[in-house]
Design an enzyme around this catalytic site. Structure first.
Site, PDB file in Angstrom:
ATOM      1  N   SER A  82       0.812  -1.219   0.000  1.00  0.00           N
ATOM      2  CA  SER A  82       0.000   0.000   0.000  1.00  0.00           C
ATOM      3  C   SER A  82       0.847   1.272   0.000  1.00  0.00           C
ATOM      4  O   SER A  82       0.312   2.360   0.158  1.00  0.00           O
ATOM      5  CB  SER A  82      -0.956   0.005   1.191  1.00  0.00           C
ATOM      6  OG  SER A  82      -0.259  -0.226   2.376  1.00  0.00           O
ATOM      7  N   THR A 186      -1.152   3.458   4.912  1.00  0.00           N
ATOM      8  CA  THR A 186      -0.238   4.573   4.650  1.00  0.00           C
ATOM      9  C   THR A 186       0.889   4.524   5.662  1.00  0.00           C
ATOM     10  O   THR A 186       0.643   4.205   6.822  1.00  0.00           O
ATOM     11  CB  THR A 186      -0.987   5.916   4.850  1.00  0.00           C
ATOM     12  OG1 THR A 186      -1.999   6.021   3.858  1.00  0.00           O
ATOM     13  CG2 THR A 186      -0.070   7.118   4.752  1.00  0.00           C
ATOM     14  N   THR A 204       1.588   6.934   0.287  1.00  0.00           N
ATOM     15  CA  THR A 204       0.614   5.842   0.109  1.00  0.00           C
ATOM     16  C   THR A 204       0.242   5.668  -1.351  1.00  0.00           C
ATOM     17  O   THR A 204       0.380   6.594  -2.158  1.00  0.00           O
ATOM     18  CB  THR A 204      -0.675   6.149   0.913  1.00  0.00           C
ATOM     19  OG1 THR A 204      -1.535   5.010   0.896  1.00  0.00           O
ATOM     20  CG2 THR A 204      -1.447   7.330   0.338  1.00  0.00           C
ATOM     21  N   ARG A 214      -8.413  10.035  -8.172  1.00  0.00           N
ATOM     22  CA  ARG A 214      -8.796  10.268  -6.768  1.00  0.00           C
ATOM     23  C   ARG A 214      -7.545  10.591  -5.938  1.00  0.00           C
ATOM     24  O   ARG A 214      -6.523   9.922  -6.037  1.00  0.00           O
ATOM     25  CB  ARG A 214      -9.480   9.029  -6.201  1.00  0.00           C
ATOM     26  CG  ARG A 214      -9.854   9.112  -4.705  1.00  0.00           C
ATOM     27  CD  ARG A 214      -8.806   8.502  -3.808  1.00  0.00           C
ATOM     28  NE  ARG A 214      -9.264   8.362  -2.425  1.00  0.00           N
ATOM     29  CZ  ARG A 214      -8.485   7.974  -1.407  1.00  0.00           C
ATOM     30  NH1 ARG A 214      -7.222   7.684  -1.624  1.00  0.00           N
ATOM     31  NH2 ARG A 214      -8.964   7.875  -0.198  1.00  0.00           N
ATOM     32  N   VAL A 215      -7.654  11.621  -5.137  1.00  0.00           N
ATOM     33  CA  VAL A 215      -6.571  11.978  -4.220  1.00  0.00           C
ATOM     34  C   VAL A 215      -7.112  11.815  -2.806  1.00  0.00           C
ATOM     35  O   VAL A 215      -8.229  12.262  -2.508  1.00  0.00           O
ATOM     36  CB  VAL A 215      -6.118  13.438  -4.475  1.00  0.00           C
ATOM     37  CG1 VAL A 215      -5.200  13.927  -3.366  1.00  0.00           C
ATOM     38  CG2 VAL A 215      -5.414  13.543  -5.832  1.00  0.00           C
ATOM     39  N   THR A 237      -3.927   7.606   9.115  1.00  0.00           N
ATOM     40  CA  THR A 237      -4.102   6.504   8.164  1.00  0.00           C
ATOM     41  C   THR A 237      -5.531   6.001   8.297  1.00  0.00           C
ATOM     42  O   THR A 237      -6.132   6.070   9.371  1.00  0.00           O
ATOM     43  CB  THR A 237      -3.085   5.365   8.389  1.00  0.00           C
ATOM     44  OG1 THR A 237      -3.295   4.354   7.390  1.00  0.00           O
ATOM     45  CG2 THR A 237      -3.204   4.745   9.772  1.00  0.00           C
ATOM     46  N   GLY A 238      -6.067   5.525   7.191  1.00  0.00           N
ATOM     47  CA  GLY A 238      -7.464   5.101   7.192  1.00  0.00           C
ATOM     48  C   GLY A 238      -8.122   5.657   5.947  1.00  0.00           C
ATOM     49  O   GLY A 238      -7.440   6.083   5.015  1.00  0.00           O
ATOM     50  N   GLY A 240      -9.214   8.028   3.600  1.00  0.00           N
ATOM     51  CA  GLY A 240      -8.832   9.437   3.470  1.00  0.00           C
ATOM     52  C   GLY A 240     -10.001  10.396   3.404  1.00  0.00           C
ATOM     53  O   GLY A 240      -9.938  11.518   3.918  1.00  0.00           O
TER      54      GLY A 240
HETATM   55  N1  ASP Z   1      -5.418   7.448   3.932  1.00  0.00           N
HETATM   56  C1  ASP Z   1      -5.072   6.725   2.745  1.00  0.00           C
HETATM   57  C2  ASP Z   1      -5.994   7.137   1.643  1.00  0.00           C
HETATM   58  O1  ASP Z   1      -7.178   7.264   1.864  1.00  0.00           O
HETATM   59  C3  ASP Z   1      -5.126   5.241   2.911  1.00  0.00           C
HETATM   60  C4  ASP Z   1      -4.784   4.687   4.277  1.00  0.00           C
HETATM   61  O2  ASP Z   1      -4.093   5.302   5.042  1.00  0.00           O
HETATM   62  O3  ASP Z   1      -5.225   3.585   4.613  1.00  0.00           O
HETATM   63  O4  ASP Z   1      -5.533   7.262   0.536  1.00  0.00           O
END
Ligand code: ASP
Length: 334
Positions: A82, A186, A204, A214-215, A237-238, A240
């Site tokens: 990832s 991330t 990430t 997509r950003v 992280t998670g 976004g």
């Molecule tokens: N935050 C990142 C995103 O949404 C992905 C992640 O951290 O799991 O691109």
């Protein structure tokens, strides 16, 4: 070591450092901070080797910014699924990468978003910060800039066979409910150095199967990472979309500015988001934080959100305070 234990430990080391620096007062500016142990915090268990490399960079005389860049670069070329070009492809089978970096002194920031084929987007983000008057470059422009500045570039297309295999396993990506933690991750890495300076960065490939272009939150200053050299730093992280709508890392740092411990600052940002968000606590968001005093912590809606902490004295994976509708009033484990 809990926030409290570390606070106690710091009280001792700060008192010792104060005694030492009082003796040197004639040769040092009074505004200069006493030297202290560096502190490195990153998201997930996979952040630990990045932390450990960052510590070596600091011990070799590098700045917090150098250490952030090197630690994140390690992840970007580690084969992580990832982070970097080995990361998750978008719906068109292309790996589009997001990264940002912040340097506390001077409040500098740089980022790249939706960039293809750049092996080390964190270095591209640093170059944006240091070599341009801009903060953020996107897509082909970011790729062009990275290449012009000598960074390694490759084909961003995911390997056809692994893409097909991955595609076959996917359900239709749907934001929010049903979002699986394994669909994204991330590396966010934040550092307090021996001079009391703070830096942070993240990188990430974002949400797997995302719509091309997509950003996420990761390259957004105040979303994926935020650094305030007077206060501390936070990283996310998670999913976004559930971070960037709330400038969540900025919120965590502001919570610390108002006196909350790093863990509480992360937990409070999640509670505040959950109060507004139609999904309530049913979100996938996790935060790490450290403050200028050398305290650190984390909280997440993911049970037992793992994060990595490294100092010269220890390097370990810990669990952030879990937040969910069932336990949001509980104290957590840090
Ligand atoms: N935050 C990142 C995103 O949404 C992905 C992640 O951290 O799991 O691109």
């Amino acid at each position: 070591m809990s926030d409290q234990t570390r606070r106690d430990f710091l009280k001792h080391t700060t008192a010792a450092a104060a005694t030492f620096s009082a003796g040197c007062a004639s040769t040092q500016s009074s505004a200069r901070l006493a030297k202290r142990d560096p502190l490195i915090v990153s998201t997930w268990g996979f952040g630990k080797p990045a932390n450990e490399l960052a510590l070596k960079v600091l011990q070799g005389g590098g700045s917090a910014l150098d250490a952030v860049e090197q630690g994140v670069r390690l992840m970007e070329s580690s084969g992580n699924t990832s982070v970097g070009l080995s990361g998750k492809p978008n719906a068109a089978g292309v790996v589009q990468l997001d990264a940002c970096i912040m340097n506390g002194p001077g409040h500098q920031a740089g980022s790249v978003a939706g960039v293809e084929g750049v092996v080390h987007p964190i270095s591209a983000a640093r170059l944006v910060m240091e070599k341009t008057p801009h903060v953020m470059l996107v897509g082909p422009g970011a790729h062009w800039f990275a290449e012009q500045n000598g960074l390694e570039v490759r084909d961003g297309q995911a390997d056809e066979a692994s893409y097909r295999e991955w595609l076959a396993k996917q359900k239709k990506p749907a934001p929010g409910k049903g979002d699986k933690p394994e669909n994204h991750d991330t590396i966010a890495l934040i550092i307090l150095d021996t001079d009391g300076n703070i830096a942070g960065g993240c990188s990430t490939s974002g949400w797997s199967g995302k719509v091309p272009g997509r950003v996420g939150d990761s390259p957004i200053i105040g979303g994926g990472v935020y650094v305030d050299n007077e206060v501390g730093a936070a990283g996310a992280t998670g999913l976004g979309e559930n971070v960037m709508r709330y400038c969540a890392s900025y919120q965590v740092v502001e919570n610390m500015r108002h006196g909350m411990s790093p863990t509480e600052a992360c937990a409070e940002a999640i509670r505040r988001i959950a109060k507004t968000d139609p999904q309530g606590m049913d979100l996938s968001i996790n935060f790490i934080a450290l403050n200028k005093g050398g305290e650190f912590g984390a909280a997440g809606t993911q049970a037992n959100f793992p994060y990595s902490v490294t100092t010269p004295a220890f390097s370990e994976i810990r669990k952030g305070q879990p937040l969910s509708s069932a336990n949001q009033k509980e104290g957590g484990n840090e």
